[in-house]
Design a protein around this motif. Structure first.
Motif, mmCIF file in Angstrom:
data_model
loop_
_atom_site.group_PDB
_atom_site.id
_atom_site.type_symbol
_atom_site.label_atom_id
_atom_site.label_comp_id
_atom_site.label_asym_id
_atom_site.label_seq_id
_atom_site.Cartn_x
_atom_site.Cartn_y
_atom_site.Cartn_z
ATOM 1 N N SER A 76 81.463 89.937 91.520
ATOM 2 C CA SER A 76 81.197 88.541 91.552
ATOM 3 C C SER A 76 82.404 87.998 90.969
ATOM 4 O O SER A 76 82.647 86.900 91.533
ATOM 5 C CB SER A 76 79.969 88.330 91.009
ATOM 6 O OG SER A 76 78.806 88.806 91.674
ATOM 7 N N THR A 77 82.857 88.387 90.038
ATOM 8 C CA THR A 77 84.222 87.725 89.259
ATOM 9 C C THR A 77 85.232 87.779 90.355
ATOM 10 O O THR A 77 85.893 86.704 90.361
ATOM 11 C CB THR A 77 84.506 88.637 88.138
ATOM 12 O OG1 THR A 77 83.291 88.605 87.240
ATOM 13 C CG2 THR A 77 85.687 88.002 87.521
ATOM 14 N N LEU A 78 85.454 88.770 91.054
ATOM 15 C CA LEU A 78 86.380 88.758 91.924
ATOM 16 C C LEU A 78 86.428 87.504 92.843
ATOM 17 O O LEU A 78 87.287 86.956 93.434
ATOM 18 C CB LEU A 78 86.675 90.029 92.576
ATOM 19 C CG LEU A 78 87.728 90.292 93.868
ATOM 20 C CD1 LEU A 78 88.976 90.156 93.389
ATOM 21 C CD2 LEU A 78 87.617 91.877 94.486
ATOM 22 N N ILE A 79 85.055 87.548 93.559
ATOM 23 C CA ILE A 79 84.615 86.601 94.656
ATOM 24 C C ILE A 79 85.138 85.145 93.847
ATOM 25 O O ILE A 79 85.790 84.417 94.917
ATOM 26 C CB ILE A 79 83.332 86.539 94.854
ATOM 27 C CG1 ILE A 79 82.967 87.823 95.766
ATOM 28 C CG2 ILE A 79 82.860 85.366 95.913
ATOM 29 C CD1 ILE A 79 83.634 88.025 97.052
ATOM 30 N N VAL A 133 87.763 82.409 95.724
ATOM 31 C CA VAL A 133 87.499 81.065 96.054
ATOM 32 C C VAL A 133 87.958 79.947 95.172
ATOM 33 O O VAL A 133 87.842 78.728 95.364
ATOM 34 C CB VAL A 133 85.794 80.951 96.180
ATOM 35 C CG1 VAL A 133 85.221 80.697 94.980
ATOM 36 C CG2 VAL A 133 85.650 79.980 97.265
ATOM 37 N N GLY A 134 88.683 80.350 94.024
ATOM 38 C CA GLY A 134 89.050 79.426 93.151
ATOM 39 C C GLY A 134 88.486 78.860 91.969
ATOM 40 O O GLY A 134 88.569 77.732 91.460
ATOM 41 N N ARG A 135 87.019 79.296 91.712
ATOM 42 C CA ARG A 135 86.155 78.824 90.837
ATOM 43 C C ARG A 135 86.674 79.383 89.368
ATOM 44 O O ARG A 135 86.154 78.805 88.461
ATOM 45 C CB ARG A 135 84.859 79.488 91.155
ATOM 46 C CG ARG A 135 84.013 78.927 92.473
ATOM 47 C CD ARG A 135 82.752 79.348 92.671
ATOM 48 N NE ARG A 135 81.889 78.893 91.735
ATOM 49 C CZ ARG A 135 80.546 79.428 91.615
ATOM 50 N NH1 ARG A 135 80.277 80.378 92.218
ATOM 51 N NH2 ARG A 135 80.085 78.941 90.761
ATOM 52 N N ARG A 136 87.466 80.287 89.266
ATOM 53 C CA ARG A 136 88.003 80.882 88.048
ATOM 54 C C ARG A 136 89.341 80.974 88.276
ATOM 55 O O ARG A 136 89.811 81.282 89.259
ATOM 56 C CB ARG A 136 87.238 82.225 87.714
ATOM 57 C CG ARG A 136 85.729 82.173 87.656
ATOM 58 C CD ARG A 136 85.203 83.335 86.730
ATOM 59 N NE ARG A 136 83.713 83.373 86.565
ATOM 60 C CZ ARG A 136 83.234 84.411 85.997
ATOM 61 N NH1 ARG A 136 83.819 85.459 85.764
ATOM 62 N NH2 ARG A 136 81.823 84.444 85.950
ATOM 63 N N LEU A 187 81.431 87.215 101.035
ATOM 64 C CA LEU A 187 79.842 87.248 100.834
ATOM 65 C C LEU A 187 79.468 88.111 99.641
ATOM 66 O O LEU A 187 80.019 89.186 99.669
ATOM 67 C CB LEU A 187 79.533 88.252 102.035
ATOM 68 C CG LEU A 187 79.883 87.585 103.453
ATOM 69 C CD1 LEU A 187 80.378 88.571 104.273
ATOM 70 C CD2 LEU A 187 78.723 86.743 103.925
ATOM 71 N N ASP A 188 78.713 87.316 98.663
ATOM 72 C CA ASP A 188 78.524 88.141 97.487
ATOM 73 C C ASP A 188 76.983 88.656 97.512
ATOM 74 O O ASP A 188 75.964 87.847 97.378
ATOM 75 C CB ASP A 188 78.422 87.357 96.248
ATOM 76 C CG ASP A 188 78.557 87.787 94.976
ATOM 77 O OD1 ASP A 188 78.258 89.004 94.982
ATOM 78 O OD2 ASP A 188 78.657 87.105 93.989
#
Length: 273
Positions: free
Chosen positions: A6-9, A13-16, A118-119
């Motif tokens: 989930s961290t990779l996702i 997507v630019g959230r982190r 897709l998570d």
């Protein structure tokens, strides 16, 4: 769980922001220009329960700059494809879990993304809903969208994915097609159910000819072997009275997981870890 999927996702997507290293998505650094080419289906439901199905779709289209006519055509087509056209005026709160997942996918597809993140999209779905969702995902893939799937379900990964990366503690430990990853494995996987806890037998099983890996979960040992038949003949000769049951199957991507990650999906108590 906890490997960093989930961290990779979130990074893609630019959230982190990454703590170090370099990251590219579709050939560029994560940002506004890339975000317009990417869609996300999150692990947790992300629908507004007060909005209708149609409002949810129209808002997404507006946020991504589609014209009124483009949005209308795309929304009608997508709601037909995911069998939600007759629920267009229904509040999202009234939808079943499978319907909500299909709506989230339709919302993601309305902008014709090049990449869909897709998570765990099939988490908690019943078998019929899971198959229906994958039908739509494969249709999107055939139309040209790349799918990047984070999943705990190794059977789902083996069945649908062209390329698989196994992660452990934030590190990719193996990568390739399911067939390539399984090529170096022993041919058969044998599950032996014992009448009593068999931890004292693990070393003896590992010493058997043709054995690859031995994993213990409760009273069950999972053993990969070159050939199941001669292996089981020897096992029954030595410990037949202690065996409660045996199951033989070809080696799977799950066996690859245990080979590279080195620990079980379940602990000795049988709970998910």
């Amino acid at each position: 769980n906890g490997s960093g999927k989930s961290t990779l996702i979130s990074l893609l997507v630019g959230r982190r922001e990454a703590a170090g290293g370099a990251l590219q998505v579709l050939g560029d650094a994560p940002g506004v220009s890339v975000r317009a080419r990417v869609a996300v289906v999150f692990q947790e439901p992300s629908l507004d329960p007060a909005m209708t199905v149609g409002e949810t779709m129209r808002l997404q289209a507006r946020l991504f700059g589609l014209s009124r006519d483009e949005a209308r055509v795309a929304i009608e087509s997508l709601l037909d494809r995911v069998a939600l056209r007759d629920r267009e005026r229904a509040a999202t709160a009234t939808l079943s879990g499978g319907m909500k997942r299909r709506l989230e996918l339709a919302r993601a597809l309305v902008t014709r993304p090049e990449l869909i993140l897709l998570d765990e999209p099939t988490l908690a779905l019943d078998p019929d809903s899971r198959l229906a969702l994958w039908d739509h995902l494969l249709e999107a893939n055939a139309a040209g969208a790349t799918l990047l799937l984070a999943t705990n379900d190794v059977y789902e990964a083996e069945r649908y994915c062209h390329r698989v990366a196994l992660m452990d503690k934030g590190t990719v430990v193996a990568e390739g097609s399911p067939a390539d990853l399984k090529r170096e494995l022993r041919h058969d996987a044998v599950r032996i159910e014992w009448r009593e806890e068999p931890s004292h037998l693990v070393a003896a099983l590992e010493a058997q000819p043709g054995v690859g890996h031995v994993r213990l979960a409760g009273r069950t040992t999972h053993v990969t072997v070159d050939q199941a038949s001669p292996f089981l003949t020897r096992i029954f000769q030595q410990w037949g009275d202690a065996i409660a049951g045996v199951h033989i199957e070809p080696s799977t991507l799950e066996d690859v997981y245990f080979q590279f990650v080195g620990h079980g999906i379940t602990d000795d108590a049988g709970s998910t870890t």
